[in-house]
Design an enzyme around this catalytic site. Sequence first.
Site, PDB file in Angstrom:
ATOM      1  N   ARG A 103     -11.793 -12.736 -58.791  1.00 56.81           N
ATOM      2  CA  ARG A 103     -11.452 -13.871 -57.930  1.00 56.81           C
ATOM      3  C   ARG A 103     -10.220 -13.512 -57.104  1.00 56.81           C
ATOM      4  O   ARG A 103      -9.246 -12.953 -57.608  1.00 56.81           O
ATOM      5  CB  ARG A 103     -11.184 -15.129 -58.758  1.00 56.81           C
ATOM      6  CG  ARG A 103     -12.426 -15.736 -59.416  1.00 56.81           C
ATOM      7  CD  ARG A 103     -13.374 -16.324 -58.373  1.00 56.81           C
ATOM      8  NE  ARG A 103     -14.546 -16.949 -58.962  1.00 56.81           N
ATOM      9  CZ  ARG A 103     -15.711 -16.360 -59.154  1.00 56.81           C
ATOM     10  NH1 ARG A 103     -15.847 -15.069 -58.825  1.00 56.81           N
ATOM     11  NH2 ARG A 103     -16.737 -17.006 -59.676  1.00 56.81           N
TER      12      ARG A 103
ATOM     13  N   GLU B 137     -12.256 -17.526 -48.443  1.00 58.27           N
ATOM     14  CA  GLU B 137     -13.473 -16.850 -48.007  1.00 58.27           C
ATOM     15  C   GLU B 137     -14.325 -17.785 -47.157  1.00 58.27           C
ATOM     16  O   GLU B 137     -14.658 -18.884 -47.627  1.00 58.27           O
ATOM     17  CB  GLU B 137     -14.263 -16.374 -49.234  1.00 58.27           C
ATOM     18  CG  GLU B 137     -13.485 -15.353 -50.077  1.00 58.27           C
ATOM     19  CD  GLU B 137     -14.138 -15.024 -51.398  1.00 58.27           C
ATOM     20  OE1 GLU B 137     -13.705 -14.059 -52.047  1.00 58.27           O
ATOM     21  OE2 GLU B 137     -15.085 -15.747 -51.806  1.00 58.27           O
TER      22      GLU B 137
ATOM     23  N   HIS C 243     -17.525 -10.282 -50.538  1.00 62.72           N
ATOM     24  CA  HIS C 243     -17.942 -10.986 -51.758  1.00 62.72           C
ATOM     25  C   HIS C 243     -19.446 -10.814 -51.996  1.00 62.72           C
ATOM     26  O   HIS C 243     -20.202 -11.786 -52.125  1.00 62.72           O
ATOM     27  CB  HIS C 243     -17.581 -12.469 -51.678  1.00 62.72           C
ATOM     28  CG  HIS C 243     -17.496 -13.107 -53.041  1.00 62.72           C
ATOM     29  ND1 HIS C 243     -16.630 -14.131 -53.326  1.00 62.72           N
ATOM     30  CD2 HIS C 243     -18.168 -12.872 -54.193  1.00 62.72           C
ATOM     31  CE1 HIS C 243     -16.770 -14.502 -54.592  1.00 62.72           C
ATOM     32  NE2 HIS C 243     -17.709 -13.745 -55.127  1.00 62.72           N
TER      33      HIS C 243
END
Length: 283
Positions: A201, A230, A249
């Site tokens: 994270r 993000e 990601h």
Amino acid sequence: LTAERCAGAEIILTNKAPVGKDVLEKLPSLEYIGVTATGFNIIDTETAKRQNIVVTNVPGYGTNSVVQMTFSLLLELCLHVQKHSDAVMAGKWSASPDFCFWDFPLVELAGKTMGIIGFGDIGEKVGDLATAFGMKLLGNRRHPSDQQQRKNFRWASVDEILENSDVVSIHCPLSPETKGLINKESLKRMKKSAFLLNTSRGPIIVEQDLADALNNGMIAGAGLDVLSVEPPPPDNPLLKARNCIITPHIAWATKEARTRLMTTAIDNLKAFLAGKPVNVVNK
């Protein structure tokens, strides 16, 4: 907006949309929240429990894919495969007076130490792969498990990992204790030759501090699949940091992992409807 869209719902599925106390208190009919991810920090699980709302997640669906991405980032930092390929395609090899060339330092992993912060399911598999590369292991987790089968392993504090590792890989969940864990002070503990990896994270890292450490040569490089926001704003300091690889990601996103994710999410809901819920995170 979340409360409005979920008004009257008995069941909701969510991934990135937060469901906090303010939302839950507006949903008196809600009985079940299915988080279509492994991490469930977006849910106020305590409030959900008080309201007798079952919350489930999807554990383990992306383990193999995340491990693969972790080493993809690491190997790119070690060998700069894409940059060297780009140089070849641009004609640099054809113009070379020698039979080969390299524009960046080339690093061998065998004999080096990998420190894994969050030595759980993913961390252990990262450790397995590190062992295959001939690396030594340092591990940290809240509740240490039996690792006697590993001859190249020992448990260590986070500070010990930072100080002694050639590669630090983050696999712990985001919590109040881990938010900002990697910051100016902790980065000072790392070797100048060390690499930092994060496929967990983004907020575990203070991004300006990492950018400063990279730009000042405090550590050798970083490989990240996650950021604190993000998509990132254009002024995120890591986007222009020295020797920093960032992927959007996608460690979780192989077709195989996504198939497991959706299958388990459906099975979770079926089990709840049958009165035998599984993968409950707020028992």
